[in-house]
Write a protein that holds these residues in place. Sequence first.
Motif, mmCIF file in Angstrom:
data_model
loop_
_atom_site.group_PDB
_atom_site.id
_atom_site.type_symbol
_atom_site.label_atom_id
_atom_site.label_comp_id
_atom_site.label_asym_id
_atom_site.label_seq_id
_atom_site.Cartn_x
_atom_site.Cartn_y
_atom_site.Cartn_z
ATOM 1 N N ASN A 108 0.839 -1.188 0.000
ATOM 2 C CA ASN A 108 0.000 0.000 0.000
ATOM 3 C C ASN A 108 0.877 1.242 0.000
ATOM 4 O O ASN A 108 2.004 1.206 0.475
ATOM 5 C CB ASN A 108 -0.888 0.033 1.254
ATOM 6 N N GLY A 109 0.357 2.353 -0.487
ATOM 7 C CA GLY A 109 1.049 3.625 -0.377
ATOM 8 C C GLY A 109 0.919 4.138 1.048
ATOM 9 O O GLY A 109 -0.016 3.777 1.762
ATOM 10 N N GLY A 110 1.866 4.962 1.453
ATOM 11 C CA GLY A 110 1.802 5.577 2.780
ATOM 12 C C GLY A 110 2.842 5.019 3.719
ATOM 13 O O GLY A 110 3.797 4.357 3.307
ATOM 14 N N GLY A 111 2.674 5.296 4.992
ATOM 15 C CA GLY A 111 3.662 4.900 5.984
ATOM 16 C C GLY A 111 4.800 5.902 6.020
ATOM 17 O O GLY A 111 4.920 6.789 5.174
ATOM 18 N N CYS A 112 5.648 5.775 6.980
ATOM 19 C CA CYS A 112 6.764 6.716 7.179
ATOM 20 C C CYS A 112 7.727 6.745 6.002
ATOM 21 O O CYS A 112 8.313 7.781 5.692
ATOM 22 C CB CYS A 112 7.546 6.345 8.439
ATOM 23 N N SER A 113 7.931 5.604 5.346
ATOM 24 C CA SER A 113 8.914 5.516 4.262
ATOM 25 C C SER A 113 8.292 5.557 2.870
ATOM 26 O O SER A 113 9.004 5.523 1.882
ATOM 27 C CB SER A 113 9.739 4.226 4.411
ATOM 28 N N GLY A 114 6.973 5.593 2.768
ATOM 29 C CA GLY A 114 6.312 5.731 1.473
ATOM 30 C C GLY A 114 5.460 4.559 1.043
ATOM 31 O O GLY A 114 4.482 4.716 0.329
ATOM 32 N N LEU A 115 5.838 3.345 1.452
ATOM 33 C CA LEU A 115 5.061 2.149 1.139
ATOM 34 C C LEU A 115 4.852 1.364 2.427
ATOM 35 O O LEU A 115 5.657 1.472 3.354
ATOM 36 C CB LEU A 115 5.807 1.258 0.132
ATOM 37 N N SER A 116 3.804 0.569 2.478
ATOM 38 C CA SER A 116 3.594 -0.272 3.657
ATOM 39 C C SER A 116 3.049 -1.626 3.226
ATOM 40 O O SER A 116 2.429 -1.766 2.180
ATOM 41 C CB SER A 116 2.649 0.396 4.658
ATOM 42 N N TYR A 117 3.354 -2.620 4.050
ATOM 43 C CA TYR A 117 2.895 -3.984 3.803
ATOM 44 C C TYR A 117 1.487 -4.162 4.352
ATOM 45 O O TYR A 117 1.119 -3.536 5.348
ATOM 46 C CB TYR A 117 3.800 -4.995 4.508
ATOM 47 N N GLY A 118 0.753 -5.055 3.734
ATOM 48 C CA GLY A 118 -0.549 -5.435 4.242
ATOM 49 C C GLY A 118 -0.792 -6.909 3.987
ATOM 50 O O GLY A 118 -0.273 -7.473 3.016
ATOM 51 N N MET A 119 -1.533 -7.528 4.881
ATOM 52 C CA MET A 119 -1.962 -8.918 4.704
ATOM 53 C C MET A 119 -3.414 -8.989 5.134
ATOM 54 O O MET A 119 -3.789 -8.398 6.148
ATOM 55 C CB MET A 119 -1.143 -9.880 5.578
ATOM 56 N N HIS A 120 -4.212 -9.685 4.365
ATOM 57 C CA HIS A 120 -5.603 -9.907 4.753
ATOM 58 C C HIS A 120 -6.128 -11.174 4.088
ATOM 59 O O HIS A 120 -5.529 -11.690 3.149
ATOM 60 C CB HIS A 120 -6.484 -8.696 4.423
ATOM 61 N N PHE A 121 -7.233 -11.652 4.626
ATOM 62 C CA PHE A 121 -7.882 -12.819 4.040
ATOM 63 C C PHE A 121 -8.789 -12.346 2.920
ATOM 64 O O PHE A 121 -9.458 -11.325 3.023
ATOM 65 C CB PHE A 121 -8.672 -13.586 5.100
ATOM 66 N N ASP A 122 -8.797 -13.092 1.834
ATOM 67 C CA ASP A 122 -9.557 -12.724 0.652
ATOM 68 C C ASP A 122 -10.305 -13.954 0.166
ATOM 69 O O ASP A 122 -9.777 -15.067 0.221
ATOM 70 C CB ASP A 122 -8.592 -12.213 -0.429
ATOM 71 N N GLN A 123 -11.489 -13.759 -0.319
ATOM 72 C CA GLN A 123 -12.304 -14.851 -0.845
ATOM 73 C C GLN A 123 -12.165 -15.003 -2.352
ATOM 74 O O GLN A 123 -12.662 -15.961 -2.919
ATOM 75 C CB GLN A 123 -13.791 -14.590 -0.520
ATOM 76 N N GLU A 124 -11.482 -14.049 -2.995
ATOM 77 C CA GLU A 124 -11.491 -14.004 -4.445
ATOM 78 C C GLU A 124 -10.087 -13.893 -5.038
ATOM 79 O O GLU A 124 -9.295 -13.061 -4.627
ATOM 80 C CB GLU A 124 -12.302 -12.768 -4.848
ATOM 81 N N LYS A 125 -9.809 -14.740 -6.010
ATOM 82 C CA LYS A 125 -8.581 -14.632 -6.793
ATOM 83 C C LYS A 125 -8.860 -13.683 -7.950
ATOM 84 O O LYS A 125 -9.941 -13.698 -8.526
ATOM 85 C CB LYS A 125 -8.184 -15.982 -7.389
ATOM 86 N N LYS A 126 -7.834 -12.913 -8.303
ATOM 87 C CA LYS A 126 -7.953 -12.028 -9.462
ATOM 88 C C LYS A 126 -7.162 -12.642 -10.610
ATOM 89 O O LYS A 126 -6.236 -13.419 -10.414
ATOM 90 C CB LYS A 126 -7.444 -10.643 -9.112
ATOM 91 N N GLU A 127 -7.535 -12.266 -11.809
ATOM 92 C CA GLU A 127 -6.942 -12.857 -13.002
ATOM 93 C C GLU A 127 -5.425 -12.667 -13.074
ATOM 94 O O GLU A 127 -4.710 -13.532 -13.567
ATOM 95 C CB GLU A 127 -7.604 -12.258 -14.249
ATOM 96 N N ASP A 128 -4.928 -11.536 -12.566
ATOM 97 C CA ASP A 128 -3.493 -11.256 -12.683
ATOM 98 C C ASP A 128 -2.694 -11.640 -11.434
ATOM 99 O O ASP A 128 -1.531 -11.271 -11.301
ATOM 100 C CB ASP A 128 -3.265 -9.780 -13.014
ATOM 101 N N ASP A 129 -3.286 -12.390 -10.514
ATOM 102 C CA ASP A 129 -2.594 -12.782 -9.286
ATOM 103 C C ASP A 129 -1.555 -13.871 -9.526
ATOM 104 O O ASP A 129 -1.737 -14.754 -10.360
ATOM 105 C CB ASP A 129 -3.588 -13.352 -8.255
ATOM 106 N N PHE A 130 -0.473 -13.795 -8.753
ATOM 107 C CA PHE A 130 0.432 -14.916 -8.607
ATOM 108 C C PHE A 130 -0.059 -15.706 -7.411
ATOM 109 O O PHE A 130 -0.480 -15.128 -6.404
ATOM 110 C CB PHE A 130 1.874 -14.445 -8.365
#
Length: 124
Positions: free
Chosen positions: A37-59
């Motif tokens: 994600n954008g933001g945080g003290c250094s400009g980018l931040s990590y995120g993890m969450h549970f998702d029910q859906e795969k997207k076409e361009d996902d690894f």
Amino acid sequence: MTSKKQVIEITQAAGFHINEMMEHNEEQGSFLRVVVNGGGCSGLSYGMHFDQEKKEDDFEDVQHGLTILVSREDAPILMGTKIDYKQSLMGGGFTIDNPNAIASCGCGTSFRTAKREGTPEVCE
């Protein structure tokens, strides 16, 4: 169509705690999505969450019984990242070691890479 590729490594300790959280939150059968994600003290931040859906361009990768999803956009930034879980007398938490980060904040979740700076926010 999702592509099978290991972008990040989840250690056994991290996988155990993520599986426990999945069960506690009644998210069995969900995917673990790791994002930048954008933001945080250094400009980018990590995120993890549970998702029910795969997207076409996902690894997609399976480790420790978890199906891990990373978007094609985030994959170059996260390539080679290792997610671990450390326990100490003061408690426990996830640690993220990203070989692509050239700068990071003391919080451990904010970072910057040579190719993507993001939008830093003011730390309080």
